[in-house]
Design a protein around this motif. Structure first.
Motif, PDB file in Angstrom:
ATOM      1  N   PHE A 117      11.930  -3.953   5.568  1.00 51.67           N
ATOM      2  CA  PHE A 117      12.563  -3.388   4.379  1.00 51.67           C
ATOM      3  C   PHE A 117      11.808  -2.138   3.956  1.00 51.67           C
ATOM      4  N   GLN A 118      12.507  -1.252   3.275  1.00 48.87           N
ATOM      5  CA  GLN A 118      11.879  -0.049   2.751  1.00 48.87           C
ATOM      6  C   GLN A 118      11.425  -0.309   1.327  1.00 48.87           C
ATOM      7  N   ALA A 119      10.168  -0.029   1.076  1.00 50.13           N
ATOM      8  CA  ALA A 119       9.600  -0.186  -0.260  1.00 50.13           C
ATOM      9  C   ALA A 119      10.118   0.923  -1.174  1.00 50.13           C
ATOM     10  N   ALA A 120      10.013   0.688  -2.466  1.00 48.59           N
ATOM     11  CA  ALA A 120      10.413   1.704  -3.446  1.00 48.59           C
ATOM     12  C   ALA A 120       9.593   2.987  -3.255  1.00 48.59           C
ATOM     13  N   SER A 121       8.393   2.853  -2.723  1.00 48.40           N
ATOM     14  CA  SER A 121       7.524   4.016  -2.513  1.00 48.40           C
ATOM     15  C   SER A 121       7.673   4.616  -1.112  1.00 48.40           C
ATOM     16  N   TYR A 122       8.757   4.238  -0.413  1.00 52.31           N
ATOM     17  CA  TYR A 122       9.043   4.804   0.914  1.00 52.31           C
ATOM     18  C   TYR A 122       9.101   6.327   0.795  1.00 52.31           C
ATOM     19  N   GLY A 123       8.384   7.014   1.655  1.00 54.30           N
ATOM     20  CA  GLY A 123       8.386   8.476   1.636  1.00 54.30           C
ATOM     21  C   GLY A 123       7.307   9.100   0.777  1.00 54.30           C
ATOM     22  N   ASP A 124       6.602   8.298  -0.009  1.00 59.01           N
ATOM     23  CA  ASP A 124       5.553   8.856  -0.870  1.00 59.01           C
ATOM     24  C   ASP A 124       4.421   9.473  -0.057  1.00 59.01           C
ATOM     25  N   LEU A 125       4.093   8.891   1.083  1.00 59.55           N
ATOM     26  CA  LEU A 125       3.036   9.476   1.911  1.00 59.55           C
ATOM     27  C   LEU A 125       3.462  10.830   2.470  1.00 59.55           C
ATOM     28  N   LEU A 129      -0.619   2.219  -0.403  1.00 59.21           N
ATOM     29  CA  LEU A 129      -0.651   3.582   0.118  1.00 59.21           C
ATOM     30  C   LEU A 129      -2.017   4.229  -0.110  1.00 59.21           C
ATOM     31  N   GLN A 130      -2.632   3.945  -1.243  1.00 59.13           N
ATOM     32  CA  GLN A 130      -3.984   4.453  -1.471  1.00 59.13           C
ATOM     33  C   GLN A 130      -4.945   3.858  -0.446  1.00 59.13           C
ATOM     34  N   GLU A 131      -4.741   2.589  -0.101  1.00 60.76           N
ATOM     35  CA  GLU A 131      -5.570   1.961   0.927  1.00 60.76           C
ATOM     36  C   GLU A 131      -5.423   2.684   2.266  1.00 60.76           C
ATOM     37  N   ILE A 132      -4.194   3.036   2.626  1.00 63.35           N
ATOM     38  CA  ILE A 132      -3.946   3.753   3.876  1.00 63.35           C
ATOM     39  C   ILE A 132      -4.693   5.090   3.872  1.00 63.35           C
ATOM     40  N   VAL A 133      -4.617   5.830   2.778  1.00 63.14           N
ATOM     41  CA  VAL A 133      -5.287   7.130   2.690  1.00 63.14           C
ATOM     42  C   VAL A 133      -6.802   6.945   2.772  1.00 63.14           C
ATOM     43  N   ILE A 185      -3.004   8.883   9.467  1.00 68.64           N
ATOM     44  CA  ILE A 185      -2.225   8.085   8.522  1.00 68.64           C
ATOM     45  C   ILE A 185      -1.241   7.190   9.274  1.00 68.64           C
ATOM     46  N   ASN A 186      -0.551   7.749  10.255  1.00 68.07           N
ATOM     47  CA  ASN A 186       0.417   6.957  11.024  1.00 68.07           C
ATOM     48  C   ASN A 186      -0.274   5.830  11.782  1.00 68.07           C
ATOM     49  N   SER A 187      -1.470   6.085  12.257  1.00 67.13           N
ATOM     50  CA  SER A 187      -2.242   5.061  12.960  1.00 67.13           C
ATOM     51  C   SER A 187      -2.568   3.898  12.017  1.00 67.13           C
ATOM     52  N   ALA A 188      -2.998   4.231  10.814  1.00 66.99           N
ATOM     53  CA  ALA A 188      -3.316   3.190   9.826  1.00 66.99           C
ATOM     54  C   ALA A 188      -2.057   2.417   9.431  1.00 66.99           C
ATOM     55  N   LEU A 189      -0.943   3.117   9.277  1.00 65.90           N
ATOM     56  CA  LEU A 189       0.321   2.448   8.960  1.00 65.90           C
ATOM     57  C   LEU A 189       0.718   1.482  10.074  1.00 65.90           C
ATOM     58  N   ALA A 190       0.580   1.924  11.315  1.00 68.95           N
ATOM     59  CA  ALA A 190       0.936   1.085  12.463  1.00 68.95           C
ATOM     60  C   ALA A 190       0.029  -0.145  12.537  1.00 68.95           C
ATOM     61  N   ALA A 191      -1.245   0.036  12.265  1.00 70.38           N
ATOM     62  CA  ALA A 191      -2.194  -1.078  12.319  1.00 70.38           C
ATOM     63  C   ALA A 191      -1.841  -2.152  11.293  1.00 70.38           C
TER      64      ALA A 191
END
Length: 84
Positions: free
Chosen positions: A6-14, A46-50, A67-73
């Motif tokens: 599912f897409q979160a409400a914050s989808y695209g914020d990064l 998202l702050q955790e990812i950054v 960032i994409n690597s952290a998201l994938a992990a």
């Protein structure tokens, strides 16, 4: 078992974060990204990812890769979107 993404409400914020970081700049520091994420009031995930981005200076492609690597992990690419 098939898990529906599912897409979160914050989808695209990064993506908005990355776009804002590179307005008029070719290179940014990790700390710039962390501070900007806080200023944009990104949600905790998202702050955790950054914050997972290693210290250093980044051009746009390298920062996006990190960032994409952290998201994938975390398995969050479909939830929060990837960046380019």
């Amino acid at each position: 078992m098939d898990f529906e993404q599912f897409q979160a409400a914050s989808y695209g914020d990064l993506q908005r974060l990355v776009d804002s970081l590179f307005l008029g700049r070719e290179v940014v520091e990790r700390l710039d990204a962390i501070v900007q994420a806080e200023l944009m009031d990104l949600d905790a995930d998202l702050q955790e990812i950054v914050e997972l981005v290693p210290p250093g200076a980044y051009d746009r492609q390298r920062l996006c890769d990190q960032i994409n690597s952290a998201l994938a992990a975390h398995g969050w690419g479909g939830t929060y979107g990837t960046v380019e």
